[in-house]
Design an enzyme around this catalytic site. Structure first.
Site, mmCIF file in Angstrom:
data_model
loop_
_atom_site.group_PDB
_atom_site.id
_atom_site.type_symbol
_atom_site.label_atom_id
_atom_site.label_comp_id
_atom_site.label_asym_id
_atom_site.label_seq_id
_atom_site.Cartn_x
_atom_site.Cartn_y
_atom_site.Cartn_z
ATOM 1 N N GLN A 116 -94.135 60.658 -40.175
ATOM 2 C CA GLN A 116 -94.243 62.109 -40.354
ATOM 3 C C GLN A 116 -93.986 62.831 -39.040
ATOM 4 O O GLN A 116 -94.784 62.733 -38.112
ATOM 5 C CB GLN A 116 -95.650 62.450 -40.852
ATOM 6 C CG GLN A 116 -95.887 63.932 -41.078
ATOM 7 C CD GLN A 116 -97.343 64.239 -41.391
ATOM 8 O OE1 GLN A 116 -98.245 63.603 -40.844
ATOM 9 N NE2 GLN A 116 -97.586 65.198 -42.267
ATOM 10 N N GLY A 117 -92.892 63.579 -38.988
ATOM 11 C CA GLY A 117 -92.562 64.328 -37.775
ATOM 12 C C GLY A 117 -92.831 65.807 -37.968
ATOM 13 O O GLY A 117 -91.909 66.612 -38.127
ATOM 14 N N SER A 155 -97.358 58.938 -36.095
ATOM 15 C CA SER A 155 -97.944 57.618 -36.380
ATOM 16 C C SER A 155 -96.869 56.679 -36.924
ATOM 17 O O SER A 155 -96.020 57.086 -37.715
ATOM 18 C CB SER A 155 -99.045 57.746 -37.432
ATOM 19 O OG SER A 155 -100.018 58.666 -37.006
ATOM 20 N N GLU A 163 -101.496 64.923 -48.653
ATOM 21 C CA GLU A 163 -102.107 64.252 -47.504
ATOM 22 C C GLU A 163 -103.618 64.453 -47.503
ATOM 23 O O GLU A 163 -104.382 63.550 -47.240
ATOM 24 C CB GLU A 163 -101.485 64.777 -46.199
ATOM 25 C CG GLU A 163 -102.058 64.085 -44.963
ATOM 26 C CD GLU A 163 -101.346 64.463 -43.662
ATOM 27 O OE1 GLU A 163 -100.591 65.454 -43.658
ATOM 28 O OE2 GLU A 163 -101.555 63.765 -42.665
ATOM 29 N N SER A 195 -95.900 67.532 -36.171
ATOM 30 C CA SER A 195 -96.469 68.096 -34.939
ATOM 31 C C SER A 195 -95.480 68.053 -33.779
ATOM 32 O O SER A 195 -94.659 67.142 -33.664
ATOM 33 C CB SER A 195 -97.712 67.319 -34.538
ATOM 34 O OG SER A 195 -98.622 67.271 -35.591
#
Ligand SMILES: Cc1cc2nc3c(=O)[nH]c(=O)nc-3n(C[C@H](O)[C@H](O)[C@H](O)COP(=O)(O)OP(=O)(O)OC[C@H]3O[C@@H](n4cnc5c(N)ncnc54)[C@H](O)[C@@H]3O)c2cc1C
Lengths: 306, 384
Positions: B128-129, B163, B246, B131
């Site tokens: 997951q990109g 992550s 999420e 932030s």
């Protein structure tokens, strides 16, 4: 599994909410404070007629034959409205003390608050609950009861020396927890409403995070307590009931404190209803089971699961 | 209010339970927590076993390759797998729990066909990109830009706290496609291949010592326009879908794990005499009530989700707020029970205590969750 309320359960809840909105609104609540919490006999009978006390009695004994989940929903509404009187004790006495089921008599309990009896002066009978059993005493049989100045203006209290100590009844614990839940939900609503209206620094105080976060935590505590109380009503598991009481006590007490904070100076006045919720929540927190006792019950359950 | 499971649901549980009993022993030994490639192999092997047995994407819709199970069956699945000690989703977290469901809900038929089956089979791992160094809680202020060039976007910028980036094949990436538009209106949601030229991943060491997440530098990375999910500049809305997944369901199974840990803690406390300390004993008791209630709240949320067609509602934020705190309290209590051993990094609970510190930060900090609860559930005004 479907944990949602059934249509009948919703209807039952709405019915009592409407009855209480009509019969025990702000005006009646304040009148009860002025009467030092004495029971409104007429309202008591109306509750009886609505099946509040006889709800769980079998139909052939004049009851509605419903269960703990339904009773919990009704007691939640009573807690929300801050209805006063020995509601749980009279409900438990229905079917055993004549006149309790239909609200003709007011029944209190001598073993719910160690050493103290609520609504003693008002009561037609006082039951002594012993596990699943119950003994009935007339007020005259408890001559040593001495009135004290009650912290909660809606709950007169008498002290009894060497108040009998008895193992708590699960349903009594849970119904008290349900009242706490209703109170927690109500103080959350009150805080949210006030925070949306009251302006400072040119905006509603609810726009400030410090206030917003107090409100959010009130909701979180209430919803967790709700899940616990409802589930305990369904399972009737004693550990779960004790846990529900622990969480509902916390939601009610801390919720009322936070609500008082949101109301600012107004919250500290006799005029605001917040203190009535807080005082009752403190009192209920000591009824049947304290936090410490509940935590010990949880610990014991953990140990015995090993 | 009905907490009993139907016969059909119990059948499902029984079948799953016996499958787990036979299958779990076939898993290879657990890899070292610091060995990321090893963890990827392990996590995807487990996913493949689920796929072969027909349990992959259990609650995904059937036309997305899932099993179309009811929310209750999904709950039973999480309960049983956790109880049996089955592996956690691990490296498959993003693909299975939010990128996949987002593609299933918002993607075109081609996109679904391209991306979903490999996630379910355990062939491809997502990260997951979202932030960026300057856009964390204020996600909508993100600056990584994507400029259209023919049928590609040229992406430049950087992401952080990604992550599993080291072992991922795909990244759900938020980019700014219109720098002029109001900040929520100029964002798009892209699926970026991690092996595209111009992608550099630099692992970051967490306070727990491992490289759990990474920094990502994107230098003129070409991403096909066809990889955009949702309309151009409509990425914020798609993101809200992602975040609801999420926050809604991602932590459910862990409550079961916490209850198991709590029992182990009680056992240890009885052995080493801590149990005689009334304060500690009562703290353990309190946690018992807490995790039981959180499990009930989960059942409540799952039942409510039946009203919303399975999309988790804002109840997820209520759950996350309380759960993240309770989990930290659990491991702090564990440290009391362990005594001096709590300073030993080789003790399992010491590592868990460290990683529990992220729960009030990742997937939206507790402060942000409280804003969400106050504004979206309670309807309080937005403000500063
Ligand atoms: C273990 C871990 C894994 C992660 N994995 C990923 C991942 O895979 N992909 C990804 O995109 N991101 C990931 N994140 C990032 C995570 O989502 C962000 O860390 C989080 O949203 C907070 O952003 P920030 O770190 O920039 O903190 P900031 O936004 O700078 O916040 C710092 C502090 O200020 C507070 N704050 C900020 N704004 C407000 C406000 N409006 N009101 C009140 N308080 C405020 C915060 O609550 C916090 O306490 C991960 C984080 C962790 C810890």
């Amino acid at each position: 599994m479907d944990f949602r309320l059934t249509d009948d359960q919703r209807a039952l809840r709405t019915g009592l909410r409407e009855l209480l909105a009509g019969r025990f609104g702000r005006h009646a609540l304040r009148a009860a404070v002025d009467r030092e919490g004495t029971v409104d006999r007429e309202l008591w009978r109306e509750l009886g007629a609505a099946g509040f006390f006889a709800l769980r009695l079998p139909e052939n004994e004049g009851g509605a034959g419903l269960g703990l989940p339904e009773a919990v929903l009704l007691f939640e509404e009573a807690g929300r409205a801050l209805l006063n009187g020995p509601l749980v004790a009279t409900h438990l006495a229905a079917g055993r003390v004549p006149g309790a089921a239909d609200g003709a008599r007011v029944v209190t309990c001598a073993t719910q608050l160690r050493g103290l009896i609520p609504h003693f002066g008002d009561a037609d009978a006082a039951v002594v609950i012993h596990g699943a059993g119950m003994r009935i005493r007339c007020p005259e049989e408890l001559p040593h009861a001495r009135r004290l100045r009650s912290l909660d203006p809606l709950t007169p209290l008498h002290r009894i020396p060497d108040g009998p100590k008895a193992p708590p009844r699960p349903d009594a614990i849970l119904l008290t927890a349900a009242e706490q839940l209703g109170s927690a939900a109500r103080t959350t609503e009150m805080a949210v409403q006030y925070a949306g209206e009251r302006e400072q620094f040119g905006q509603p105080i609810g726009g400030f995070q410090a206030v917003k976060h107090l409100c959010a935590q009130m909701l979180v505590r209430t919803e967790v307590a709700r899940a616990a109380v409802y589930a305990a009503a369904v399972t009737e598991d004693f550990t779960e009931i004790a846990g529900a009481k622990l969480l509902a006590d916390e939601a009610a007490v801390q919720g009322a404190r936070d609500c008082l904070q949101v109301f600012g100076g107004m919250g500290f006045t006799w005029e605001a209803d917040v203190h009535l919720h807080l005082k009752r929540a403190w009192l209920r927190g000591r009824m049947w089971l304290t936090a410490a006792e509940s935590e010990e019950i949880q610990a014991e359950a953990l140990a015995s699961a090993l | 209010m009905d907490l009993t499971y139907t016969e059909e649901e119990e059948d499902f549980r029984a079948r799953l339970r016996s499958w787990l009993a036979v299958s779990l022993p076939k898993l290879p030994p657990k890899p070292d927590p610091l060995d990321w490639p090893g963890r990827r192999t392990y996590d995807t092997a487990w996913q493949r076993m689920l796929y072969d047995a027909g349990y992959a994407g259990l609650h995904w819709p059937v036309d997305a390759g899932g099993q179309g199970a009811t929310p209750t069956q999904h709950l039973i699945y999480l309960d049983e797998t956790e109880r049996a000690g089955a592996p956690y989703v691990g490296a498959n977290f993003v693909g299975l729990l939010h990128a996949g469901p987002t593609v299933a809900a918002e993607g075109t038929a081609e996109q679904r066909a391209r991306w979903l089956p490999p996630v379910l089979r355990g062939d491809e791992v997502w990260c997951q990109g979202f932030s960026e160094p300057d856009a964390g809680s204020d996600l909508a202020s993100l600056r990584t830009k994507a400029v259209r060039d023919g049928d590609s976007y040229v992406v430049s910028g950087s992401k952080i706290w990604t992550s599993h980036a080291e072992v991922a094949d795909w990244c759900e990436l938020l980019v700014r496609t219109d720098p002029q538009a109001p900040r929520h209106r100029g964002i798009s949601w892209l699926a970026m291949p991690m092996d595209a030229p111009g992608v550099t991943v630099r692992p970051l060491r967490t306070l727990a010592g491992s490289a759990e997440f990474a920094e990502m530098f994107l230098d003129e990375v070409r991403v096909p326009v066809a990889n955009r999910v949702g309309e151009e500049n409509d990425g914020w809305r798609v993101t809200m879908v992602t975040l609801s997944f999420e926050r809604g369901t991602a932590f459910v199974g862990e409550v079961v794990a916490c209850r198991r840990t709590l029992c182990e803690l009680a056992r240890t406390a009885r052995r080493n005499g801590c149990w005689d300390d009334a304060v500690l004993r009562r703290r353990l008791g309190r946690l018992n009530a807490e995790f039981r209630a959180l499990w009930r709240l989960t059942q409540w949320n799952v039942s409510e989700a039946q009203n919303t067609g399975g999309v988790p509602g804002t109840g997820g934020s209520v759950f996350k707020l309380r759960y993240s705190h309770a989990r930290q309290e659990l491991y702090d209590t564990a440290a009391e029970v362990l005594g001096p051993d709590a300073m030993d990094l080789d003790r399992e609970w010491t590592g868990d205590r460290l990683s529990s510190l992220s729960y009030t930060i990742a997937a939206g900090t507790s402060q942000i969750q409280q804003n969400i609860v106050a504004e979206r559930i309670l309807g309080l005004p937005k403000g500063r």
